[in-house]
Design a protein around this motif. Structure first.
Motif, PDB file in Angstrom:
ATOM      1  N   ILE A 158     -10.548  -2.060  12.403  1.00 13.93           N
ATOM      2  CA  ILE A 158      -9.198  -2.412  11.963  1.00 13.93           C
ATOM      3  C   ILE A 158      -8.337  -2.536  13.209  1.00 13.93           C
ATOM      4  O   ILE A 158      -8.322  -1.635  14.056  1.00 13.93           O
ATOM      5  N   TYR A 159      -7.659  -3.662  13.319  1.00 12.61           N
ATOM      6  CA  TYR A 159      -6.751  -3.915  14.445  1.00 12.61           C
ATOM      7  C   TYR A 159      -5.326  -3.707  13.946  1.00 12.61           C
ATOM      8  O   TYR A 159      -4.910  -4.301  12.957  1.00 12.61           O
ATOM      9  N   TRP A 160      -4.574  -2.860  14.659  1.00 13.02           N
ATOM     10  CA  TRP A 160      -3.250  -2.452  14.201  1.00 13.02           C
ATOM     11  C   TRP A 160      -2.122  -3.171  14.925  1.00 13.02           C
ATOM     12  O   TRP A 160      -0.942  -2.942  14.632  1.00 13.02           O
ATOM     13  N   GLY A 161      -2.440  -4.038  15.884  1.00 14.29           N
ATOM     14  CA  GLY A 161      -1.406  -4.702  16.676  1.00 14.29           C
ATOM     15  C   GLY A 161      -1.051  -6.082  16.146  1.00 14.29           C
ATOM     16  O   GLY A 161      -1.860  -6.744  15.498  1.00 14.29           O
ATOM     17  N   GLY A 162       0.154  -6.539  16.461  1.00 15.02           N
ATOM     18  CA  GLY A 162       0.578  -7.887  16.076  1.00 15.02           C
ATOM     19  C   GLY A 162       0.510  -8.129  14.584  1.00 15.02           C
ATOM     20  O   GLY A 162       0.151  -9.217  14.127  1.00 15.02           O
ATOM     21  N   ARG A 163       0.872  -7.112  13.813  1.00 16.93           N
ATOM     22  CA  ARG A 163       0.742  -7.163  12.356  1.00 16.93           C
ATOM     23  C   ARG A 163       2.099  -7.224  11.684  1.00 16.93           C
ATOM     24  O   ARG A 163       3.141  -6.894  12.267  1.00 16.93           O
ATOM     25  N   GLU A 164       2.067  -7.613  10.423  1.00 16.19           N
ATOM     26  CA  GLU A 164       3.238  -7.473   9.563  1.00 16.19           C
ATOM     27  C   GLU A 164       3.403  -5.985   9.261  1.00 16.19           C
ATOM     28  O   GLU A 164       2.438  -5.298   8.958  1.00 16.19           O
ATOM     29  N   ASP A 165       4.623  -5.481   9.369  1.00 14.87           N
ATOM     30  CA  ASP A 165       4.852  -4.064   9.078  1.00 14.87           C
ATOM     31  C   ASP A 165       4.542  -3.764   7.611  1.00 14.87           C
ATOM     32  O   ASP A 165       4.702  -4.618   6.734  1.00 14.87           O
ATOM     33  N   ILE A 166       4.079  -2.550   7.357  1.00 15.11           N
ATOM     34  CA  ILE A 166       3.741  -2.152   5.987  1.00 15.11           C
ATOM     35  C   ILE A 166       4.960  -1.476   5.365  1.00 15.11           C
ATOM     36  O   ILE A 166       5.377  -0.403   5.819  1.00 15.11           O
ATOM     37  N   PRO A 167       5.568  -2.075   4.353  1.00 14.18           N
ATOM     38  CA  PRO A 167       6.759  -1.469   3.756  1.00 14.18           C
ATOM     39  C   PRO A 167       6.410  -0.330   2.822  1.00 14.18           C
ATOM     40  O   PRO A 167       5.335  -0.299   2.229  1.00 14.18           O
ATOM     41  N   ASP A 168       7.363   0.596   2.716  1.00 16.61           N
ATOM     42  CA  ASP A 168       7.215   1.675   1.742  1.00 16.61           C
ATOM     43  C   ASP A 168       7.359   1.085   0.339  1.00 16.61           C
ATOM     44  O   ASP A 168       6.556   1.312  -0.539  1.00 16.61           O
ATOM     45  N   ASP A 169       8.429   0.336   0.146  1.00 14.45           N
ATOM     46  CA  ASP A 169       8.589  -0.491  -1.046  1.00 14.45           C
ATOM     47  C   ASP A 169       9.650  -1.531  -0.710  1.00 14.45           C
ATOM     48  O   ASP A 169      10.081  -1.647   0.436  1.00 14.45           O
ATOM     49  N   THR A 170      10.097  -2.291  -1.672  1.00  9.03           N
ATOM     50  CA  THR A 170      10.995  -3.418  -1.380  1.00  9.03           C
ATOM     51  C   THR A 170      12.404  -2.988  -0.991  1.00  9.03           C
ATOM     52  O   THR A 170      13.183  -3.795  -0.499  1.00  9.03           O
ATOM     53  N   THR A 171      12.756  -1.731  -1.200  1.00 10.18           N
ATOM     54  CA  THR A 171      14.139  -1.305  -0.940  1.00 10.18           C
ATOM     55  C   THR A 171      14.278  -0.330   0.223  1.00 10.18           C
ATOM     56  O   THR A 171      15.371   0.071   0.564  1.00 10.18           O
ATOM     57  N   HIS A 172      13.156   0.060   0.848  1.00  8.25           N
ATOM     58  CA  HIS A 172      13.195   1.048   1.914  1.00  8.25           C
ATOM     59  C   HIS A 172      12.729   0.442   3.240  1.00  8.25           C
ATOM     60  O   HIS A 172      12.049  -0.582   3.258  1.00  8.25           O
ATOM     61  N   PRO A 173      13.077   1.065   4.358  1.00  7.66           N
ATOM     62  CA  PRO A 173      12.595   0.584   5.658  1.00  7.66           C
ATOM     63  C   PRO A 173      11.072   0.617   5.723  1.00  7.66           C
ATOM     64  O   PRO A 173      10.405   1.228   4.888  1.00  7.66           O
ATOM     65  N   ALA A 174      10.523  -0.042   6.757  1.00  6.71           N
ATOM     66  CA  ALA A 174       9.072  -0.143   6.892  1.00  6.71           C
ATOM     67  C   ALA A 174       8.433   1.241   6.973  1.00  6.71           C
ATOM     68  O   ALA A 174       8.913   2.133   7.657  1.00  6.71           O
TER      69      ALA A 174
END
Length: 237
Positions: free
Chosen positions: A133-149
């Motif tokens: 699994i490569y963790w760089g240059g990725r889309e951030d994983i959100p907690d949900d649609t209303t909270h920060p990443a």
């Protein structure tokens, strides 16, 4: 001159033979786990060597691209999935020295499960699977649609104040968490296991590399889960 008496060579009695067989069985029972541990240690050493190569390639790439890490985000879907890898980036990394032999964790590479790591995926030709699994240059994983990443992926080499961790590469390992596909679990007593549900027993640990170029074996209990479609695991700072 011989006196007519016969000289007999004494053989093993049944009891002696059974004792000998028992001793051999005990020795085998002692040695086999030791051999298994030795094989697993050899796999860990090879994994760390391969991860250091991939990490060095990633950092060299960033050095030639104003600090920007290779793009990991998958190509053909509207959302990212860290289990997948950007196929175009893999071809670029191959030009920098990456190769098929280092494209997968040894537990995966040496198993009977082959999923074409490094090859284009049917139906999603811009993407590929690696045995990492490569963790760089990725889309951030959100907690949900209303909270920060919930997880902020590193995008560049340099200060890591915003990144959730310095983790850059890990062995491919995920819990499907009830999804209709297998959980993918390497390094379970030296082998890859596919579970219908859950991760029992879990891996003994995973090989992890970081933005500073280092790599180490991290016990599974020291890793932190993060949820996408699957649950994946990184090393916290």
């Amino acid at each position: 001159m011989r006196d007519g008496r016969h000289d007999f060579i004494r053989g093993f009695t049944l009891v002696e033979l059974l004792i000998t067989v028992g001793i051999i069985a005990v020795l085998i029972a002692i040695l086999l786990p030791a051999l298994s541990r030795a094989r697993e240690m050899a796999k860990r050493v090879e994994d760390l060597s391969n991860l250091r190569q991939l990490t060095s390639i990633s950092i060299m790439y960033a050095g030639e691209n104003r600090g920007a890490l290779p793009v990991g985000r998958r190509v053909t879907w509207v959302f990212d999935d860290y289990v997948w890898f950007n196929g175009n980036t893999w071809q670029i990394l191959r030009q920098w020295g990456a190769s098929k032999p280092i494209a997968a964790c040894t537990s995966i590479r040496d198993s009977d499960v082959y999923f074409g790591y490094g090859d284009p995926i049917s139906g999603s030709p811009g993407d590929t699977y690696l045995g990492w699994i490569y963790w760089g240059g990725r889309e951030d994983i959100p907690d949900d649609t209303t909270h920060p990443a919930q997880y902020v992926s590193p995008k560049k080499i340099g200060p890591v104040d915003r990144n959730s961790s310095q983790t850059l590469w890990t062995c491919l390992c995920f819990d499907s968490v009830g999804q209709p596909w297998y959980s993918f679990v390497p390094h379970v007593k030296g082998a890859l296991e596919l579970y219908n549900t859950g991760m029992t027993p879990p891996p003994q640990g995973l090989a992890v590399s970081r933005l500073d170029g280092s790599a180490s074996w991290v016990p599974f209990g020291a890793l932190v889960p993060i949820r996408q479609a699957d649950e994946i695991y990184y090393q916290p700072d």
